[in-house]
Design an enzyme around this catalytic site. Structure first.
Site, PDB file in Angstrom:
ATOM      1  N   LYS A   1       0.815  -1.226   0.000  1.00 20.73           N
ATOM      2  CA  LYS A   1       0.000   0.000   0.000  1.00 20.73           C
ATOM      3  C   LYS A   1       0.845   1.272   0.000  1.00 20.73           C
ATOM      4  CE  LYS A   1      -3.211  -2.955   0.012  1.00 20.73           C
ATOM      5  NZ  LYS A   1      -3.788  -3.364  -1.273  1.00 20.73           N
TER       6      LYS A   1
ATOM      7  N   GLU B   1      -2.258   7.962   7.566  1.00 16.27           N
ATOM      8  CA  GLU B   1      -3.041   8.883   6.732  1.00 16.27           C
ATOM      9  C   GLU B   1      -3.875   9.767   7.638  1.00 16.27           C
ATOM     10  OE1 GLU B   1      -5.700   6.807   4.121  1.00 16.27           O
ATOM     11  OE2 GLU B   1      -4.084   6.000   2.890  1.00 16.27           O
TER      12      GLU B   1
ATOM     13  N   HIS C   1     -15.577  -3.947   8.004  1.00 22.66           N
ATOM     14  CA  HIS C   1     -14.806  -3.922   6.761  1.00 22.66           C
ATOM     15  C   HIS C   1     -15.223  -4.992   5.768  1.00 22.66           C
ATOM     16  CE1 HIS C   1     -12.527  -1.019   8.914  1.00 22.66           C
ATOM     17  NE2 HIS C   1     -12.188  -1.891   9.829  1.00 22.66           N
TER      18      HIS C   1
ATOM     19  N   ARG D   1      -8.178  -7.695  -8.929  1.00 22.87           N
ATOM     20  CA  ARG D   1      -8.945  -8.930  -9.176  1.00 22.87           C
ATOM     21  C   ARG D   1     -10.353  -8.556  -9.612  1.00 22.87           C
ATOM     22  NH1 ARG D   1      -9.282  -7.929  -3.516  1.00 22.87           N
ATOM     23  NH2 ARG D   1     -11.445  -7.446  -2.988  1.00 22.87           N
TER      24      ARG D   1
END
Ligand code: MV4
Length: 502
Positions: free
Chosen positions: A120, A204, A239, A296
Site C-alpha cells: 500500500k 493517513e 470492513h 482482481r
C-alpha cells in the site's frame, strides 16, 4: 502480444464465483475445469464443470492455495488458462508468475501490477506520481515511532494507521489524540506482523464518515484503459461489504468523470491489464481520496454488469487472449440502477455469528430484473472451512427506487431454511430511511443497525419448512459416491456448448 485463443479454463476457486466464471465459459464455448477440496466434492461448482480434480483436504492452505496442486490439475486437464476468481490466489503475484512459467495464461493482471498494488505504500508513491488524490499522509512505511508521531502531528489528528501489506480492514487503527499515538502504533505494528508477516505501517489523515466509492476499470494489452463507472460500497460491517449499488447517489457527472479519470491514471501507473478496481474514500464535500487498488474481479462486479450490460468475465477472457477492448471511454454509458445484497449464513441477531450447515431449503427468487449468483444448492452445505456467503442477490431498476422495490420483492420471495442468514439484515437496510434517502456513510451499520428491529424469525414457519424439507429430501435419491479425481460429471455442460464464432 500475439493472440492466443483460450479453449479450456481451470477455475482455481469454489462457490459462487467459480460457478459464475464457468457460466461465461459455457457461453463462449470454452471448456471448464474445477478443482475441489475433499468436503467440496459434491459442491455446485464441481457438478457444473466439464472436469474436476481433487486437490486435497479442507484447509485452503492444503488445497485451494497450493500452487503445485492447481498447476498439476491444469497440466493434466490440458487447461490453457487459469481464472483465480477472488480471494485465494487471485492477488498472489508469485502464482501469476508460476502460471506464466508453466505456460498457462493467468486471467488477471501482470504480476508486477499485483505486487505494486499489494504494497500500500508503493501504491501511494505511484498515485503521487500519477496525480491521483490521496489523503495526506506518509509515502513510505515508518520505522521510527517518534518520527511517526511527529509526522502525525503535522498531518493533524485524528490519523489512521494502516498496514503496508494490508487491505480491507486488517491492521488499521484510528488515533484521536497525540497521547494515544505510541500505543496505537505498537498495536498496529504487531497486528500487521501477525496478520501479514510484515509489520510495516503508514499513516493517513483520518477522513470523517467517508463513503466508499470504487471504480471498475478494464485495460487491454494494447494500451487502452477505460472505467466502467462506480460502485458505492459504504454499507459494510467490520470492513466486510454487505450491500453495494451502482451508480452512487451522491456523485455528480463532473465528480464521476474526475474520479473515473483518476482511476484510469491509477491503473495506467502500474501497467495494469485485465479487470481491476480503484477504491476511493469520498467526504461530504465530494473530495475523493485514493484508498487502494484491488487487482482482481470483485464480489460486487454484477452491479456494474447490470448498469453497463458488459460481462466482465467475458471481457477478462478476451483481454487475456490478447484481443483489444474495441471501445473507448466515449463509447461507454450506464443505464438505470443496480443493488446487490450479499446473503451470508450468519445470524444478524447474534452479532453475525457464522451459522454453517445444510440448506434444507434453498429457493432463490427470480423474475424480471433479478439475478442470483449462488454457490450452494438446496440440500447443499455451507461449509465451516470457507467464507459463509450463500449467494449474491442483485436487482436492476430504471431508477434507484425501482431497484430497491424490486430488491424488497426478491428478498421477500427468497426462501432459505436450515441456517440463519443475513436476509433480515438486508431487509432492515432496504427499508431504512437513511439508506432510502441516500444519506449514509461507511458508519451506517454502526450508527443505525439495531438487531431488535429485525423481522422476528417465525419459529412455526421455520419448523414447518424444516420438516417439509426433511420429508422431501427423504424421497430424493441420496448423493452417489463422491467423485475422487478426474471426474466428468454425467450431465456435462459441454453438451450444450456452441462453437465460438458461430
Ligand atoms: C480510512 C478511513 C478514514 N480515513 N482512511 C480502511 C479499510 C477499509 N475497509 C476502511 N478503511 C478506512 N480507511 C482514511 N484516511 C475510514 C475507514 C473506515 C473505517 C475505519 C475505522 C473503523 C471503521 C471503519 C469503517 C469504514 C471505513
Amino acid at each position: 502480444m500475439a493472440n492466443r485463443r483460450i479453449k479450456k479454463v481451470l477455475i482455481a476457486n469454489r462457490g459462487e464465483i467459480a460457478v459464475r466464471v464457468m457460466r461465461t465459459c459455457n457461453e463462449l464455448g470454452i471448456g471448464t475445469v474445477a478443482v475441489f477440496s475433499a468436503p467440496d466434492r459434491l459442491a455446485l461448482h464441481v457438478r457444473l464443470a466439464d472436469e474436476a480434480y481433487a486437490i486435497g483436504p479442507a484447509p485452503s492452505s492444503q488445497s485451494y492455495l497450493v500452487f503445485d496442486k492447481i498447476l498439476a490439475a491444469a497440466r493434466q486437464s490440458g487447461a490453457d488458462a487459469i481464472h483465480p476468481g477472488y480471494g485465494f490466489l487471485s492477488e498472489n503475484a508469485a502464482f501469476a508468475e508460476a502460471c506464466a512459467e508453466a505456460g498457462v495464461i493467468f486471467i488477471g493482471p501482470p504480476p508486477e501490477a499485483i505486487r505494486a498494488m499489494g504494497d500500500k505504500t508503493a501504491a501511494r508513491r505511484l498515485m503521487q506520481e500519477a496525480g491521483v488524490p490521496m489523503a495526506p499522509g506518509t509515502l513510505n512505511a515508518i520505522d521510527d515511532t517518534d518520527e511517526a508521531a511527529a509526522l502525525a502531528g503535522e498531518i493533524g489528528y485524528p490519523v489512521i494507521i494502516k498496514a503496508a501489506a494490508g487491505g480491507g480492514g486488517k491492521g488499521i487503527r484510528v488515533v484521536e489524540q497525540p497521547k494515544d499515538f505510541h500505543r496505537a502504533m505498537a498495536l498496529a505494528r504487531s497486528e500487521a506482523q501477525s496478520a501479514f508477516g510484515d509489520g510495516r505501517v503508514f499513516i493517513e489523515k483520518y477522513i470523517h464518515e467517508p463513503r466508499h466509492i470504487e471504480f471498475q476499470i478494464l485495460a487491454d494489452h494494447h494500451g487502452e484503459t477505460v472505467h466502467l463507472f462506480e460502485r458505492e460500497c459504504s454499507i459494510q460491517r467490520r470492513h466486510q461489504k454487505v450491500i453495494e449499488e451502482a451508480p452512487s447517489v451522491i456523485l455528480t457527472p463532473e465528480v464521476r468523470a474526475q474520479m473515473g479519470q483518476a482511476a484510469v491514471r491509477a491503473a495506467r501507473s502500474c501497467g495494469y491489464v485485465s479487470a481491476g478496481t480503484v477504491e476511493f474514500l469520498v467526504d461530504s464535500d465530494l473530495n475523493f481520496y485514493f484508498m487502494e487498488m484491488n487487482t482482481r474481479l470483485q464480489v460486487e462486479h454484477p452491479v456494474t454488469e447490470w448498469i453497463t450490460g458488459l460481462d466482465l468475465v467475458a471481457e477478462q477472457i478476451r483481454i487475456a487472449e490478447g484481443e483489444a477492448l474495441g471501445y473507448t471511454q466515449d463509447d461507454l454509458a450506464w443505464q438505470g440502477h443496480a443493488i446487490e445484497c450479499r446473503l451470508y449464513a450468519e445470524d444478524p441477531a447474534n452479532n453475525f455469528l457464522p451459522d454453517p450447515g445444510r440448506l434444507l431449503r434453498h429457493a432463490p427468487p427470480s423474475g424480471f430484473g433479478v439475478r442470483v449468483d449462488a454457490g450452494v444448492e438446496q440440500h447443499g452445505e455451507v461449509l465451516i472451512h470457507y467464507d459463509p456467503m450463500i449467494a449474491k442477490l442483485t436487482t436492476w431498476g430504471r431508477t434507484r427506487a425501482e431497484a430497491i422495490a424490486r430488491m424488497e420483492r426478491a428478498l421477500a420471495e427468497y426462501d432459505v431454511a436450515g441456517v440463519r442468514t443475513t436476509l433480515p439484515f438486508c431487509q432492515f437496510v432496504m427499508q431504512h430511511r437513511a439508506f432510502r434517502g441516500g444519506d449514509f456513510s461507511t458508519h451506517f451499520v454502526a450508527q443505525h443497525f439495531d438487531p431488535a428491529a429485525l423481522h422476528p424469525p417465525d419459529p412455526q414457519t421455520d419448523r414447518a419448512a424444516a420438516l417439509a424439507a426433511v420429508l422431501y429430501h427423504a424421497t430424493q435419491r441420496s448423493p452417489t459416491e463422491a467423485p475422487t479425481n478426474n471426474v466428468a460429471p454425467a450431465h456435462s455442460a459441454s453438451q450444450w456448448r456452441r462453437r465460438r464464432g458461430h
